[in-house]
Design a protein around this motif. Structure first.
Motif, PDB file in Angstrom:
ATOM      1  N   ILE A 121       0.883  -1.067   0.083  1.00  0.00           N
ATOM      2  CA  ILE A 121       0.080  -0.126  -0.173  1.00  0.00           C
ATOM      3  C   ILE A 121       0.823   1.029   0.073  1.00  0.00           C
ATOM      4  CG2 ILE A 121      -1.762   1.296   1.266  1.00  0.00           C
ATOM      5  CD1 ILE A 121      -2.402  -1.489   2.629  1.00  0.00           C
ATOM      6  N   TYR A 122       1.998   1.092   0.785  1.00  0.00           N
ATOM      7  CA  TYR A 122       2.802   2.261   0.679  1.00  0.00           C
ATOM      8  C   TYR A 122       4.520   1.656   0.575  1.00  0.00           C
ATOM      9  CZ  TYR A 122       5.648   6.138   2.699  1.00  0.00           C
ATOM     10  OH  TYR A 122       6.556   7.052   2.899  1.00  0.00           O
ATOM     11  N   ASP A 123       5.146   2.370   0.002  1.00  0.00           N
ATOM     12  CA  ASP A 123       6.679   1.868  -0.316  1.00  0.00           C
ATOM     13  C   ASP A 123       7.411   3.270  -0.501  1.00  0.00           C
ATOM     14  OD1 ASP A 123       9.091   1.166  -0.750  1.00  0.00           O
ATOM     15  OD2 ASP A 123       8.473  -0.680  -2.047  1.00  0.00           O
ATOM     16  N   SER A 124       8.084   3.476   0.714  1.00  0.00           N
ATOM     17  CA  SER A 124       9.124   4.831   0.507  1.00  0.00           C
ATOM     18  C   SER A 124       9.898   4.979  -0.595  1.00  0.00           C
ATOM     19  CB  SER A 124       9.365   5.036   2.077  1.00  0.00           C
ATOM     20  OG  SER A 124      10.432   4.095   2.265  1.00  0.00           O
ATOM     21  N   ALA A 125      10.499   3.764  -0.718  1.00  0.00           N
ATOM     22  CA  ALA A 125      11.685   3.578  -1.835  1.00  0.00           C
ATOM     23  C   ALA A 125      11.436   3.426  -3.192  1.00  0.00           C
ATOM     24  CB  ALA A 125      12.533   2.523  -1.226  1.00  0.00           C
ATOM     25  N   ASP A 126      10.284   2.793  -3.343  1.00  0.00           N
ATOM     26  CA  ASP A 126       9.950   2.491  -4.792  1.00  0.00           C
ATOM     27  C   ASP A 126       8.554   2.791  -4.903  1.00  0.00           C
ATOM     28  OD1 ASP A 126       9.859   1.743  -7.273  1.00  0.00           O
ATOM     29  OD2 ASP A 126      10.809  -0.296  -7.005  1.00  0.00           O
ATOM     30  N   ASN A 127       7.828   3.613  -5.390  1.00  0.00           N
ATOM     31  CA  ASN A 127       6.513   4.039  -5.598  1.00  0.00           C
ATOM     32  C   ASN A 127       5.795   3.011  -6.698  1.00  0.00           C
ATOM     33  OD1 ASN A 127       4.321   5.294  -4.250  1.00  0.00           O
ATOM     34  ND2 ASN A 127       4.352   6.864  -5.919  1.00  0.00           N
ATOM     35  N   SER A 128       6.735   2.696  -7.495  1.00  0.00           N
ATOM     36  CA  SER A 128       6.206   1.579  -8.505  1.00  0.00           C
ATOM     37  C   SER A 128       5.915   0.241  -8.062  1.00  0.00           C
ATOM     38  CB  SER A 128       7.249   1.451  -9.652  1.00  0.00           C
ATOM     39  OG  SER A 128       8.306   0.658  -9.099  1.00  0.00           O
ATOM     40  N   GLN A 129       6.009  -0.028  -6.895  1.00  0.00           N
ATOM     41  CA  GLN A 129       5.986  -1.299  -6.316  1.00  0.00           C
ATOM     42  C   GLN A 129       4.413  -1.486  -5.578  1.00  0.00           C
ATOM     43  OE1 GLN A 129       7.743  -4.353  -6.295  1.00  0.00           O
ATOM     44  NE2 GLN A 129       9.143  -2.751  -8.007  1.00  0.00           N
ATOM     45  N   VAL A 130       4.017  -0.161  -5.294  1.00  0.00           N
ATOM     46  CA  VAL A 130       2.706  -0.108  -4.750  1.00  0.00           C
ATOM     47  C   VAL A 130       1.803  -0.830  -5.678  1.00  0.00           C
ATOM     48  CG1 VAL A 130       0.774   1.530  -4.036  1.00  0.00           C
ATOM     49  CG2 VAL A 130       3.295   2.134  -3.490  1.00  0.00           C
ATOM     50  N   GLY A 131       0.564  -1.596  -5.042  1.00  0.00           N
ATOM     51  CA  GLY A 131      -0.090  -2.196  -5.613  1.00  0.00           C
ATOM     52  C   GLY A 131       0.123  -3.694  -5.739  1.00  0.00           C
ATOM     53  N   LYS A 132       1.420  -4.193  -5.787  1.00  0.00           N
ATOM     54  CA  LYS A 132       1.949  -5.400  -6.243  1.00  0.00           C
ATOM     55  C   LYS A 132       2.546  -6.191  -4.982  1.00  0.00           C
ATOM     56  CE  LYS A 132       4.470  -3.700 -10.280  1.00  0.00           C
ATOM     57  NZ  LYS A 132       5.605  -3.379 -10.756  1.00  0.00           N
ATOM     58  N   TYR A 133       2.408  -7.579  -5.075  1.00  0.00           N
ATOM     59  CA  TYR A 133       2.570  -8.271  -4.022  1.00  0.00           C
ATOM     60  C   TYR A 133       4.064  -8.025  -3.351  1.00  0.00           C
ATOM     61  CZ  TYR A 133      -1.732 -10.939  -4.098  1.00  0.00           C
ATOM     62  OH  TYR A 133      -3.136 -11.127  -4.115  1.00  0.00           O
ATOM     63  N   MET A 134       4.110  -7.986  -2.031  1.00  0.00           N
ATOM     64  CA  MET A 134       5.752  -7.981  -1.652  1.00  0.00           C
ATOM     65  C   MET A 134       6.118  -9.308  -1.134  1.00  0.00           C
ATOM     66  SD  MET A 134       6.565  -4.851  -2.350  1.00  0.00           S
ATOM     67  CE  MET A 134       8.023  -4.522  -1.299  1.00  0.00           C
ATOM     68  N   MET A 135       6.868 -10.156  -1.971  1.00  0.00           N
ATOM     69  CA  MET A 135       7.197 -11.446  -1.369  1.00  0.00           C
ATOM     70  C   MET A 135       8.475 -11.501  -0.602  1.00  0.00           C
ATOM     71  SD  MET A 135       4.793 -13.364  -1.783  1.00  0.00           S
ATOM     72  CE  MET A 135       3.162 -12.493  -1.964  1.00  0.00           C
ATOM     73  N   LEU A 136       8.756 -10.514   0.287  1.00  0.00           N
ATOM     74  CA  LEU A 136      10.134 -10.653   1.161  1.00  0.00           C
ATOM     75  C   LEU A 136       9.762 -11.513   2.197  1.00  0.00           C
ATOM     76  CD1 LEU A 136      10.507  -6.717   1.121  1.00  0.00           C
ATOM     77  CD2 LEU A 136      11.961  -8.326  -0.188  1.00  0.00           C
ATOM     78  N   PRO A 137      10.889 -12.336   2.573  1.00  0.00           N
ATOM     79  CA  PRO A 137      10.645 -13.238   3.316  1.00  0.00           C
ATOM     80  C   PRO A 137      10.309 -12.825   4.796  1.00  0.00           C
ATOM     81  CG  PRO A 137      13.063 -13.421   2.636  1.00  0.00           C
ATOM     82  CD  PRO A 137      12.213 -12.099   1.912  1.00  0.00           C
ATOM     83  N   GLU A 138      10.549 -11.207   5.183  1.00  0.00           N
ATOM     84  CA  GLU A 138      10.201 -10.747   6.548  1.00  0.00           C
ATOM     85  C   GLU A 138       8.692 -10.696   6.419  1.00  0.00           C
ATOM     86  OE1 GLU A 138      12.746  -9.802   4.742  1.00  0.00           O
ATOM     87  OE2 GLU A 138      14.478 -10.233   6.314  1.00  0.00           O
ATOM     88  N   ILE A 139       8.325 -10.137   5.314  1.00  0.00           N
ATOM     89  CA  ILE A 139       6.801  -9.604   5.066  1.00  0.00           C
ATOM     90  C   ILE A 139       5.858 -10.872   5.158  1.00  0.00           C
ATOM     91  CG2 ILE A 139       5.133  -8.958   3.547  1.00  0.00           C
ATOM     92  CD1 ILE A 139       6.949  -6.459   2.720  1.00  0.00           C
ATOM     93  N   ILE A 140       6.360 -12.142   4.370  1.00  0.00           N
ATOM     94  CA  ILE A 140       5.499 -13.448   4.551  1.00  0.00           C
ATOM     95  C   ILE A 140       5.473 -13.897   6.200  1.00  0.00           C
ATOM     96  CG2 ILE A 140       5.518 -15.660   3.873  1.00  0.00           C
ATOM     97  CD1 ILE A 140       7.110 -14.542   1.268  1.00  0.00           C
ATOM     98  N   GLN A 141       6.783 -13.950   6.796  1.00  0.00           N
ATOM     99  CA  GLN A 141       6.516 -14.258   7.969  1.00  0.00           C
ATOM    100  C   GLN A 141       5.791 -13.447   8.768  1.00  0.00           C
ATOM    101  OE1 GLN A 141      10.863 -15.172   8.555  1.00  0.00           O
ATOM    102  NE2 GLN A 141      10.378 -16.209  10.158  1.00  0.00           N
ATOM    103  N   SER A 142       5.973 -12.160   8.755  1.00  0.00           N
ATOM    104  CA  SER A 142       5.089 -11.129   9.511  1.00  0.00           C
ATOM    105  C   SER A 142       3.445 -11.453   9.366  1.00  0.00           C
ATOM    106  CB  SER A 142       5.654  -9.856   9.602  1.00  0.00           C
ATOM    107  OG  SER A 142       4.574  -9.041   9.362  1.00  0.00           O
ATOM    108  N   LEU A 143       3.104 -11.634   8.096  1.00  0.00           N
ATOM    109  CA  LEU A 143       1.839 -11.853   7.807  1.00  0.00           C
ATOM    110  C   LEU A 143       1.347 -13.264   8.505  1.00  0.00           C
ATOM    111  CD1 LEU A 143       1.616 -10.757   4.059  1.00  0.00           C
ATOM    112  CD2 LEU A 143       0.731  -9.540   6.339  1.00  0.00           C
TER     113      LEU A 143
END
Ligand code: ADP
Length: 423
Positions: free
Chosen positions: A48-70
């Protein structure tokens, strides 16, 4: 960093709707978090928000830390890469116990990275120096070890070639020094036993030479001279006597060798009294011929642990000597006594006695005080040496006291061997 994530997650969780606008507002309210990247996703991992890369907004963020935290966990990880330390943290956003998204933060720290880099370098140099030192020491020690081991091997070679006086000098204070000392001890023993062997061979050949020379002389005389049959008979008789002497001597030598090689060591509990009686009965005849009277004073209950034949031989030799080296009209007394825990046997004669400077030598092989007298009575100088060896191998001891012209006393001591029921 995890605290920053938790702070952001708690701020966001108070929003009723989670979309780009509400999230941006919350981020603005929080102010500077001083992280390199802040990502906020919804519960399915869509950014929903990405301070470094706005183009990633609306895409799935498949980073390992995010997957675990979800999955409902607070996550923190870090790694060192390219001179910088990268830390990552993620935490779930909960609203009324329902997971509505997650906050992910990432931070580069070049200062810590530099610290780690310098630590890495230091560790590398220290281990390099240590390795070099260990190698130098290993080479030094192995060289000194090999050098000292070679010393022992060279000494072994020298000794193998017959130089028993050689000693290995190790120096130091380690196992090799102990080995060197043990080696020197061993060589010393070898030297002593070699010396004994040489003495024995030279003494034995010297002693055997005399009767052989007599036999040769007598037989030559018979062959070369025209003798009457009486003289021939006499000479042949002498040859027979010399042959008997040789025979006795070889028998004694054999018995000495047998004792020293510790064969036939079947010890048993023997009472001394009957053995003394047997010897006295055996030698009374010879004593009578030499006008010697034999007396006994025997304590009957004196059991000792010994080879019975040895006990007989010991007492026989001593009593026989007491008769041989006695004077006509003299006497010989055998006493068996029990003093404390020892059985004491003494053989006392009133004979010629032994001069003080010879007393310590009478137990040596082939030693005779008066060679002529000893030879005349069939002696070989081996009797007392056999006696002492037999006594020692049976755990006893022997002493002698003597006065020239008055007589000698040989005293034996053995530990008494009592059994509980007296059997
Ligand atoms: P040998 O066969 O000559 O008798 P031994 O070994 O029995 O040999 O004795 C060694 C020497 O000790 C003898 O030659 C003798 O000179 C001396 N000796 C031994 N026993 C007596 C004794 N009872 N009295 C005096 N001299 C003795």
């Amino acid at each position: 960093m995890i605290e920053k994530c938790l702070l952001a997650a708690s701020e966001i969780s108070s929003e009723e709707v989670l979309n780009q606008t509400t999230v941006k507002n919350v981020v603005k309210q929080i102010g500077s978090l001083r992280v390199n990247r802040l990502v906020i996703t919804d519960s399915s991992g869509v950014s929903i928000y990405d301070s470094a890369d706005n183009s990633q907004v609306g895409k799935y963020m498949m980073l390992p830390e995010i997957i675990q935290s979800l999955g409902g966990y607070d996550v923190f990880s870090w790694n060192y890469h390219d001179g910088a330390m990268q830390s990552r943290a993620a935490t779930p956003i909960m609203s009324y116990d329902t997971l509505i998204g997650c906050v992910y933060m990432m931070e580069y720290d070049t200062e810590q990275g530099a610290l780690i880099k310098s630590l890495q370098n230091n560790t590398f140099y220290i281990s390099l120096i240590l390795e070099i030192l260990v190698t130098i020491f290993a080479v030094f020690f192995s060289n000194s070890f090999t050098r000292r081991l070679r010393k022992i091997m060279v000494s072994m070679r020298i000794i193998r070639e017959g130089d028993y006086s050689h000693k290995v000098k190790m120096g130091g204070n380690d196992e090799l020094t102990v080995l060197g000392n043990e080696f020197n001890d061993l060589v010393e023993r070898l030297q002593i036993s070699e010396q004994k062997r040489r003495n024995f061979v030279s003494d034995a050949s010297h002693e055997l030479k005399t009767p052989l020379a007599s036999i040769k002389l007598l037989s030559d005389s018979i062959l070369q001279n025209d003798m009457d049959s009486e003289t021939v008979k006499e000479f042949v008789g002498d040859i027979g006597n010399e042959a008997d002497r040789l025979n006795r001597m070889t028998q004694k030598l054999l018995s000495l060798t047998r004792i020293e090689s510790q064969e036939d060591s079947d010890c048993e509990i023997v009472n001394i009294a009957p053995t003394v009686d047997r010897v006295v009965r055996m030698l009374t005849g010879i004593a009578g011929e030499n006008q010697i009277s034999i007396h006994t004073n025997i304590q009957q209950d004196c059991p000792i642990l010994i080879i019975e034949d040895d006990l007989y031989q010991i007492i026989f030799n001593l009593v026989e000597n007491g008769i041989k080296y006695n004077v006509p009209g003299g006497s010989l007394t055998v006493t068996v006594d029990r003093i404390d825990e020892n059985a004491i046997v003494s053989v006392k004669d009133t004979g010629v006695g032994i001069p003080p400077d010879s007393v310590t030598h009478v137990f040596e092989r082939f030693y005779r005080v008066d060679k002529a007298r000893s030879r005349k009575s069939g002696g070989s100088g081996l009797g007392l040496s056999i006696v002492r060896n037999m006594i020692e191998r049976n755990g006893g001891s022997i002493t002698v006291e003597s006065t020239v012209g008055e007589g000698s006393t040989f005293t034996l001591s053995f530990p008494v061997f009592d059994t509980e029921d007296g059997e």
